[in-house]
Design a protein around this motif. Structure first.
Motif, PDB file in Angstrom:
ATOM      1  N   TYR A   5       0.847  -1.191   0.000  1.00  0.00           N
ATOM      2  CA  TYR A   5       0.000   0.000   0.000  1.00  0.00           C
ATOM      3  C   TYR A   5       0.884   1.244   0.000  1.00  0.00           C
ATOM      4  CZ  TYR A   5      -3.780  -3.157   1.182  1.00  0.00           C
ATOM      5  OH  TYR A   5      -4.685  -4.184   1.143  1.00  0.00           O
ATOM      6  N   LYS A  20       4.046   0.126   2.526  1.00  0.00           N
ATOM      7  CA  LYS A  20       3.754  -0.808   3.608  1.00  0.00           C
ATOM      8  C   LYS A  20       3.111  -2.081   3.077  1.00  0.00           C
ATOM      9  CE  LYS A  20       3.226   2.854   6.989  1.00  0.00           C
ATOM     10  NZ  LYS A  20       2.398   3.406   8.050  1.00  0.00           N
ATOM     11  N   THR A  22       0.543  -5.651   4.058  1.00  0.00           N
ATOM     12  CA  THR A  22      -0.818  -5.812   4.566  1.00  0.00           C
ATOM     13  C   THR A  22      -0.901  -5.722   6.085  1.00  0.00           C
ATOM     14  OG1 THR A  22      -0.527  -8.206   4.489  1.00  0.00           O
ATOM     15  CG2 THR A  22      -1.620  -7.176   2.611  1.00  0.00           C
ATOM     16  N   GLN A  23       0.208  -5.947   6.791  1.00  0.00           N
ATOM     17  CA  GLN A  23       0.237  -5.814   8.251  1.00  0.00           C
ATOM     18  C   GLN A  23       0.605  -4.393   8.688  1.00  0.00           C
ATOM     19  OE1 GLN A  23       1.828  -8.672   6.849  1.00  0.00           O
ATOM     20  NE2 GLN A  23      -0.038  -9.827   7.290  1.00  0.00           N
ATOM     21  N   ASP A  24       0.641  -3.447   7.749  1.00  0.00           N
ATOM     22  CA  ASP A  24       0.965  -2.048   8.001  1.00  0.00           C
ATOM     23  C   ASP A  24       2.415  -1.858   8.450  1.00  0.00           C
ATOM     24  OD1 ASP A  24       0.037   0.583   7.766  1.00  0.00           O
ATOM     25  OD2 ASP A  24      -0.296   0.749   9.926  1.00  0.00           O
ATOM     26  N   LYS A  25       3.293  -2.796   8.070  1.00  0.00           N
ATOM     27  CA  LYS A  25       4.718  -2.684   8.365  1.00  0.00           C
ATOM     28  C   LYS A  25       5.439  -2.050   7.173  1.00  0.00           C
ATOM     29  CE  LYS A  25       6.934  -6.136   9.840  1.00  0.00           C
ATOM     30  NZ  LYS A  25       7.493  -7.487   9.972  1.00  0.00           N
ATOM     31  N   GLN A 125      -8.068   5.366   6.830  1.00  0.00           N
ATOM     32  CA  GLN A 125      -6.841   6.155   6.977  1.00  0.00           C
ATOM     33  C   GLN A 125      -6.583   7.064   5.787  1.00  0.00           C
ATOM     34  OE1 GLN A 125      -3.990   3.034   7.575  1.00  0.00           O
ATOM     35  NE2 GLN A 125      -4.230   3.094   9.804  1.00  0.00           N
ATOM     36  N   TYR A 128      -5.286   5.235  -0.890  1.00  0.00           N
ATOM     37  CA  TYR A 128      -4.046   4.508  -1.150  1.00  0.00           C
ATOM     38  C   TYR A 128      -4.102   3.891  -2.542  1.00  0.00           C
ATOM     39  CZ  TYR A 128      -2.889   4.615   3.828  1.00  0.00           C
ATOM     40  OH  TYR A 128      -2.577   5.018   5.096  1.00  0.00           O
TER      41      TYR A 128
END
Length: 182
Positions: A5, A20, A22-25, A125, A128
């Motif tokens: 994303y 990032k 899918t785990q927002d990392k 949020q 994206y």
């Protein structure tokens, strides 16, 4: 299949962009700028290694970009034609990029295999781009191509706004007064 994303408003902007999973990392960082021949955009790993680079080789229409994988040139991106949908070719890699600018949807194909799908994605949020890429090895190059597609889409939108303003100027107060006097 890898999924990433990228915030829509910063993808082709002249700022650092965090990519990032899918785990927002954070997985990658996109750094660079656009607008002048020779400008460069690079994808870095979180450790600081350059993974892929796209360099603008011409600024005049049609623009061309060279793609580098770890500092080695792997292809050149250029527009084939534009009709209902834009088509681009990545020479040397034999990839075809299909772009639907109105829907902000981009696909990359290699022969019969889809390499990447990039669509607009909205969450709580913000807006994206969601990139679904076939494997991690080609992810940095695909991210570079996605940034070029977004850059071209935004430039085409600005150019059309300028053309429409020129062809259909808004009447001014003075021109309305002149019409009333006649």
């Amino acid at each position: 299949m890898e999924t990433y994303y990228i915030k829509e408003h910063v993808l082709s902007a002249n700022v650092r962009t965090v990519i990032k999973d899918t785990q927002d990392k954070p997985v990658y960082i996109l750094v660079g700028r656009w607008g002048v021949k020779g400008d460069v955009l690079s994808v870095y790993s979180m450790e600081g290694d350059v993974l892929a680079t796209v360099k603008q080789t011409t600024y005049a229409f049609p623009s061309h970009f060279d793609l580098y994988d770890k500092r080695q040139k792997v292809g050149s991106l250029g527009r084939l034609f534009s009709f209902n949908r834009d088509m681009y070719l990545v020479k040397q890699l034999n990839w075809l990029v299909l772009a639907n600018v109105g829907k902000q949807s981009y696909r990359i194909y290699s022969l019969k295999e889809r390499m990447m799908l990039m669509n607009k994605h909205t969450s709580f949020q913000g807006d994206y781009y969601k990139l679904s890429i076939i494997n991690k090895d080609v992810s940095p190059i695909c991210i570079c191509i996605g940034a070029v597609m977004d850059y071209w889409a935004k430039n085409n939108e600005k150019n059309w706004q300028t053309v429409n303003t020129f062809l259909n100027p808004k009447p001014s107060y003075q021109s309305i007064e002149l019409i009333r006097k006649d």
